[in-house]
Scaffold this motif. Structure first.
Motif, PDB file in Angstrom:
ATOM      1  N   ILE A 254       7.778 -20.299  11.199  1.00  0.00           N
ATOM      2  CA  ILE A 254       7.256 -18.933  11.309  1.00  0.00           C
ATOM      3  C   ILE A 254       8.354 -18.084  11.929  1.00  0.00           C
ATOM      4  CG2 ILE A 254       5.474 -17.418  12.241  1.00  0.00           C
ATOM      5  CD1 ILE A 254       3.675 -19.873  12.553  1.00  0.00           C
ATOM      6  N   VAL A 255       8.859 -17.119  11.169  1.00  0.00           N
ATOM      7  CA  VAL A 255       9.954 -16.272  11.642  1.00  0.00           C
ATOM      8  C   VAL A 255       9.394 -14.894  12.010  1.00  0.00           C
ATOM      9  CG1 VAL A 255      12.201 -15.265  11.111  1.00  0.00           C
ATOM     10  CG2 VAL A 255      11.555 -17.481  10.119  1.00  0.00           C
ATOM     11  N   ASP A 256       9.665 -14.452  13.212  1.00  0.00           N
ATOM     12  CA  ASP A 256       9.255 -13.120  13.666  1.00  0.00           C
ATOM     13  C   ASP A 256      10.293 -12.108  13.191  1.00  0.00           C
ATOM     14  OD1 ASP A 256       8.557 -10.794  14.948  1.00  0.00           O
ATOM     15  OD2 ASP A 256       8.366 -11.680  16.946  1.00  0.00           O
ATOM     16  N   CYS A 257       9.907 -11.290  12.227  1.00  0.00           N
ATOM     17  CA  CYS A 257      10.824 -10.311  11.634  1.00  0.00           C
ATOM     18  C   CYS A 257      10.513  -8.883  12.074  1.00  0.00           C
ATOM     19  CB  CYS A 257      10.773 -10.402  10.109  1.00  0.00           C
ATOM     20  SG  CYS A 257      11.188 -12.021   9.446  1.00  0.00           S
ATOM     21  N   SER A 258       9.744  -8.744  13.150  1.00  0.00           N
ATOM     22  CA  SER A 258       9.331  -7.416  13.599  1.00  0.00           C
ATOM     23  C   SER A 258      10.511  -6.481  13.810  1.00  0.00           C
ATOM     24  CB  SER A 258       8.525  -7.527  14.899  1.00  0.00           C
ATOM     25  OG  SER A 258       7.402  -8.350  14.734  1.00  0.00           O
ATOM     26  N   ALA A 259      11.597  -7.025  14.358  1.00  0.00           N
ATOM     27  CA  ALA A 259      12.748  -6.188  14.702  1.00  0.00           C
ATOM     28  C   ALA A 259      13.438  -5.605  13.480  1.00  0.00           C
ATOM     29  CB  ALA A 259      13.749  -7.001  15.525  1.00  0.00           C
ATOM     30  N   VAL A 260      13.223  -6.209  12.307  1.00  0.00           N
ATOM     31  CA  VAL A 260      13.915  -5.746  11.095  1.00  0.00           C
ATOM     32  C   VAL A 260      12.931  -5.329  10.010  1.00  0.00           C
ATOM     33  CG1 VAL A 260      16.011  -7.086  11.538  1.00  0.00           C
ATOM     34  CG2 VAL A 260      14.111  -8.129  10.267  1.00  0.00           C
ATOM     35  N   ALA A 261      11.654  -5.157  10.368  1.00  0.00           N
ATOM     36  CA  ALA A 261      10.635  -4.851   9.365  1.00  0.00           C
ATOM     37  C   ALA A 261      10.932  -3.562   8.600  1.00  0.00           C
ATOM     38  CB  ALA A 261       9.258  -4.763  10.019  1.00  0.00           C
TER      39      ALA A 261
ATOM     40  N   PHE B  45      10.125  -9.873  -0.756  1.00  0.00           N
ATOM     41  CA  PHE B  45       9.010 -10.156   0.132  1.00  0.00           C
ATOM     42  C   PHE B  45       9.140 -11.505   0.830  1.00  0.00           C
ATOM     43  CE2 PHE B  45       6.359  -6.851  -1.977  1.00  0.00           C
ATOM     44  CZ  PHE B  45       5.793  -6.291  -0.837  1.00  0.00           C
ATOM     45  N   SER B  46      10.112 -12.315   0.440  1.00  0.00           N
ATOM     46  CA  SER B  46      10.152 -13.672   0.972  1.00  0.00           C
ATOM     47  C   SER B  46      11.087 -13.838   2.162  1.00  0.00           C
ATOM     48  CB  SER B  46      10.506 -14.664  -0.141  1.00  0.00           C
ATOM     49  OG  SER B  46      11.730 -14.326  -0.764  1.00  0.00           O
ATOM     50  N   TRP B  47      12.400 -13.661   1.965  1.00  0.00           N
ATOM     51  CA  TRP B  47      13.351 -14.015   3.011  1.00  0.00           C
ATOM     52  C   TRP B  47      14.243 -12.869   3.459  1.00  0.00           C
ATOM     53  CZ3 TRP B  47      12.621 -18.486   5.403  1.00  0.00           C
ATOM     54  CH2 TRP B  47      11.900 -19.486   4.735  1.00  0.00           C
ATOM     55  N   ALA B  48      13.912 -11.653   3.082  1.00  0.00           N
ATOM     56  CA  ALA B  48      14.762 -10.520   3.469  1.00  0.00           C
ATOM     57  C   ALA B  48      14.820 -10.356   4.984  1.00  0.00           C
ATOM     58  CB  ALA B  48      14.266  -9.231   2.816  1.00  0.00           C
ATOM     59  N   GLY B  49      13.705 -10.601   5.671  1.00  0.00           N
ATOM     60  CA  GLY B  49      13.696 -10.475   7.120  1.00  0.00           C
ATOM     61  C   GLY B  49      14.621 -11.479   7.791  1.00  0.00           C
ATOM     62  N   THR B  50      14.564 -12.714   7.328  1.00  0.00           N
ATOM     63  CA  THR B  50      15.448 -13.752   7.883  1.00  0.00           C
ATOM     64  C   THR B  50      16.905 -13.389   7.674  1.00  0.00           C
ATOM     65  OG1 THR B  50      13.894 -15.599   7.749  1.00  0.00           O
ATOM     66  CG2 THR B  50      16.229 -16.122   7.485  1.00  0.00           C
ATOM     67  N   VAL B  51      17.231 -12.929   6.468  1.00  0.00           N
ATOM     68  CA  VAL B  51      18.624 -12.548   6.197  1.00  0.00           C
ATOM     69  C   VAL B  51      19.035 -11.382   7.085  1.00  0.00           C
ATOM     70  CG1 VAL B  51      20.200 -11.618   4.452  1.00  0.00           C
ATOM     71  CG2 VAL B  51      18.591 -13.439   3.844  1.00  0.00           C
ATOM     72  N   ALA B  52      18.157 -10.403   7.247  1.00  0.00           N
ATOM     73  CA  ALA B  52      18.478  -9.257   8.102  1.00  0.00           C
ATOM     74  C   ALA B  52      18.711  -9.694   9.547  1.00  0.00           C
ATOM     75  CB  ALA B  52      17.355  -8.222   8.037  1.00  0.00           C
ATOM     76  N   LEU B  53      17.939 -10.647  10.016  1.00  0.00           N
ATOM     77  CA  LEU B  53      18.107 -11.127  11.394  1.00  0.00           C
ATOM     78  C   LEU B  53      19.466 -11.779  11.605  1.00  0.00           C
ATOM     79  CD1 LEU B  53      14.563 -12.642  12.034  1.00  0.00           C
ATOM     80  CD2 LEU B  53      15.535 -10.642  13.185  1.00  0.00           C
ATOM     81  N   HIS B  54      19.992 -12.407  10.559  1.00  0.00           N
ATOM     82  CA  HIS B  54      21.291 -13.090  10.667  1.00  0.00           C
ATOM     83  C   HIS B  54      22.451 -12.245  10.138  1.00  0.00           C
ATOM     84  CE1 HIS B  54      19.920 -17.088  11.973  1.00  0.00           C
ATOM     85  NE2 HIS B  54      18.846 -16.862  11.235  1.00  0.00           N
ATOM     86  N   ALA B  55      22.158 -11.014   9.747  1.00  0.00           N
ATOM     87  CA  ALA B  55      23.113 -10.195   8.995  1.00  0.00           C
ATOM     88  C   ALA B  55      24.498 -10.111   9.620  1.00  0.00           C
ATOM     89  CB  ALA B  55      22.548  -8.790   8.796  1.00  0.00           C
ATOM     90  N   SER B  56      24.569  -9.930  10.926  1.00  0.00           N
ATOM     91  CA  SER B  56      25.861  -9.717  11.581  1.00  0.00           C
ATOM     92  C   SER B  56      26.391 -10.972  12.266  1.00  0.00           C
ATOM     93  CB  SER B  56      25.738  -8.595  12.621  1.00  0.00           C
ATOM     94  OG  SER B  56      24.762  -8.924  13.599  1.00  0.00           O
TER      95      SER B  56
ATOM     96  N   ARG C 133      21.460  -3.871  -0.092  1.00  0.00           N
ATOM     97  CA  ARG C 133      22.232  -2.899   0.678  1.00  0.00           C
ATOM     98  C   ARG C 133      21.326  -2.201   1.682  1.00  0.00           C
ATOM     99  NH1 ARG C 133      24.692  -1.983  -4.439  1.00  0.00           N
ATOM    100  NH2 ARG C 133      23.378  -0.152  -4.831  1.00  0.00           N
ATOM    101  N   ALA C 134      20.096  -1.886   1.262  1.00  0.00           N
ATOM    102  CA  ALA C 134      19.147  -1.236   2.166  1.00  0.00           C
ATOM    103  C   ALA C 134      18.752  -2.165   3.310  1.00  0.00           C
ATOM    104  CB  ALA C 134      17.907  -0.793   1.393  1.00  0.00           C
ATOM    105  N   VAL C 135      18.624  -3.442   3.028  1.00  0.00           N
ATOM    106  CA  VAL C 135      18.321  -4.422   4.075  1.00  0.00           C
ATOM    107  C   VAL C 135      19.464  -4.510   5.073  1.00  0.00           C
ATOM    108  CG1 VAL C 135      17.982  -6.900   4.506  1.00  0.00           C
ATOM    109  CG2 VAL C 135      16.703  -5.756   2.680  1.00  0.00           C
ATOM    110  N   GLY C 136      20.669  -4.265   4.580  1.00  0.00           N
ATOM    111  CA  GLY C 136      21.824  -4.283   5.473  1.00  0.00           C
ATOM    112  C   GLY C 136      22.657  -5.533   5.387  1.00  0.00           C
ATOM    113  N   ARG C 137      22.404  -6.359   4.380  1.00  0.00           N
ATOM    114  CA  ARG C 137      23.202  -7.584   4.211  1.00  0.00           C
ATOM    115  C   ARG C 137      23.172  -8.005   2.754  1.00  0.00           C
ATOM    116  NH1 ARG C 137      26.131 -11.762   3.866  1.00  0.00           N
ATOM    117  NH2 ARG C 137      26.743 -12.934   5.746  1.00  0.00           N
ATOM    118  N   GLU C 138      24.244  -7.712   2.044  1.00  0.00           N
ATOM    119  CA  GLU C 138      24.341  -8.135   0.659  1.00  0.00           C
ATOM    120  C   GLU C 138      24.711  -9.613   0.591  1.00  0.00           C
ATOM    121  OE1 GLU C 138      26.380  -5.187  -1.997  1.00  0.00           O
ATOM    122  OE2 GLU C 138      26.813  -4.234  -0.068  1.00  0.00           O
ATOM    123  N   PRO C 139      24.312 -10.297  -0.474  1.00  0.00           N
ATOM    124  CA  PRO C 139      24.674 -11.712  -0.605  1.00  0.00           C
ATOM    125  C   PRO C 139      26.189 -11.891  -0.656  1.00  0.00           C
ATOM    126  CG  PRO C 139      22.963 -11.101  -2.183  1.00  0.00           C
ATOM    127  CD  PRO C 139      23.477  -9.822  -1.591  1.00  0.00           C
ATOM    128  N   ASP C 140      26.664 -12.978  -0.096  1.00  0.00           N
ATOM    129  CA  ASP C 140      28.081 -13.330  -0.226  1.00  0.00           C
ATOM    130  C   ASP C 140      28.372 -13.856  -1.627  1.00  0.00           C
ATOM    131  OD1 ASP C 140      29.129 -13.102   2.679  1.00  0.00           O
ATOM    132  OD2 ASP C 140      27.269 -14.246   2.877  1.00  0.00           O
TER     133      ASP C 140
END
Length: 263
Positions: free
Chosen positions: A199-206, A19-30, A73-80
């Motif tokens: 404030i991070v807008d995570c709408s695109a990866v919600a 619930f905390s930073w998954a959106g931020t990580v998804a935004l930077h995933a690639s 994995r579901a978020v699309g970015r596993e930790p390094d």
């Protein structure tokens, strides 16, 4: 080894990160050069086991580790890098603070992250494990940043603005759901809006964030309201908020919109 932009997240339990930073990580995933380091203080072995779920106190920790890995994995970015420190779930506050600090500092010292995120003094829910992990991470960051090492350019605390918390409370009342009591442990709480510096807008990866949350099957009954309303969950995770702890913010500083903003 340092990547161009390394983000380290230090939490207590295997679903704290969902619930905390998954959106931020998804935004930077690639993003080329983005490195994601995740540290869990416990395996979550003392979590609640609902009736009918196939787990025992002896197996729950392993199940929750697997759920956490599936969630990323579901978020699309596993930790390094993903470290499990193995402290006792529910008793992290009993661990000598210096021991906890040193274990966290050892990971951060190897990774030299540009940005570190953890819990603030409120622990989001007042959970003693959260509070202890946040305090130890703050101390580790201060030691390493003060030593003049590369990295350590920003320290963040995941928070919930009071205005958002109050709005959510009103929505819960309207839906007939239990409201939180900020004076009680394990209940959510907000911080003054003026303390929010990111404030991070995570709408695109919600949808990806929700997909990750739903992998935590053993704890869904305590994480989200049932029956699960996917659309409402997506609305909840559209934003991520944090206070900026380091560098010490000035009143004139603009609100950031990304963890690496301005670095």
């Amino acid at each position: 080894m340092r990547a161009g932009r390394t983000f380290a997240l230090v939490v207590a339990h295997p679903d704290d990160d969902a619930f905390s930073w998954a959106g931020t990580v998804a935004l930077h995933a690639s993003e080329v050069g983005f490195r994601f380091v995740l540290v869990h203080a416990t395996d979550g072995e003392a979590g609640d086991i609902r009736e009918g779920f196939r787990a025992t106190p002896e197996t729950l920790g392993g199940i929750r580790r697997g759920e956490c890995e599936a969630a990323w994995r579901a978020v699309g970015r596993e930790p390094d890098r993903h470290d499990w420190l193995g402290f006792p779930d529910g008793r992290v506050a009993e661990v000598p603070m210096e021991e906890l600090t040193q274990r966290i500092a050892a990971v951060l010292d190897e990774e030299l992250p540009d940005v570190v995120a953890t819990f603030g003094p409120d622990g989001i829910t007042g959970h003693p494990d959260h509070v202890a992990v946040g305090a130890a991470t703050d101390t580790a960051f201060a030691r390493l940043a003060g030593a003049g090492r590369p990295g350590f350019r920003r320290l963040l605390h995941h928070v919930l603005p009071k205005s958002v918390f109050d709005r959510w409370q009103g929505q819960r009342r309207a839906l007939g759901l239990p409201v939180f009591d900020p004076a009680r442990t394990y209940h959510g709480r907000g911080v003054p809006d003026e303390d929010v510096g990111l404030i991070v807008d995570c709408s695109a990866v919600a949808t990806r964030v929700v997909a990750g949350i739903l992998q935590h099957r053993s704890q869904l009954h305590v994480m989200v309201d049932t029956p699960i309303d996917h659309h409402r969950l997506e609305r909840i995770v559209r934003r991520e908020w944090a206070s900026v702890v380091w560098p010490v913010p000035k009143a004139s500083d603009p609100v950031l919109d990304d963890i690496f903003d301005g670095l």
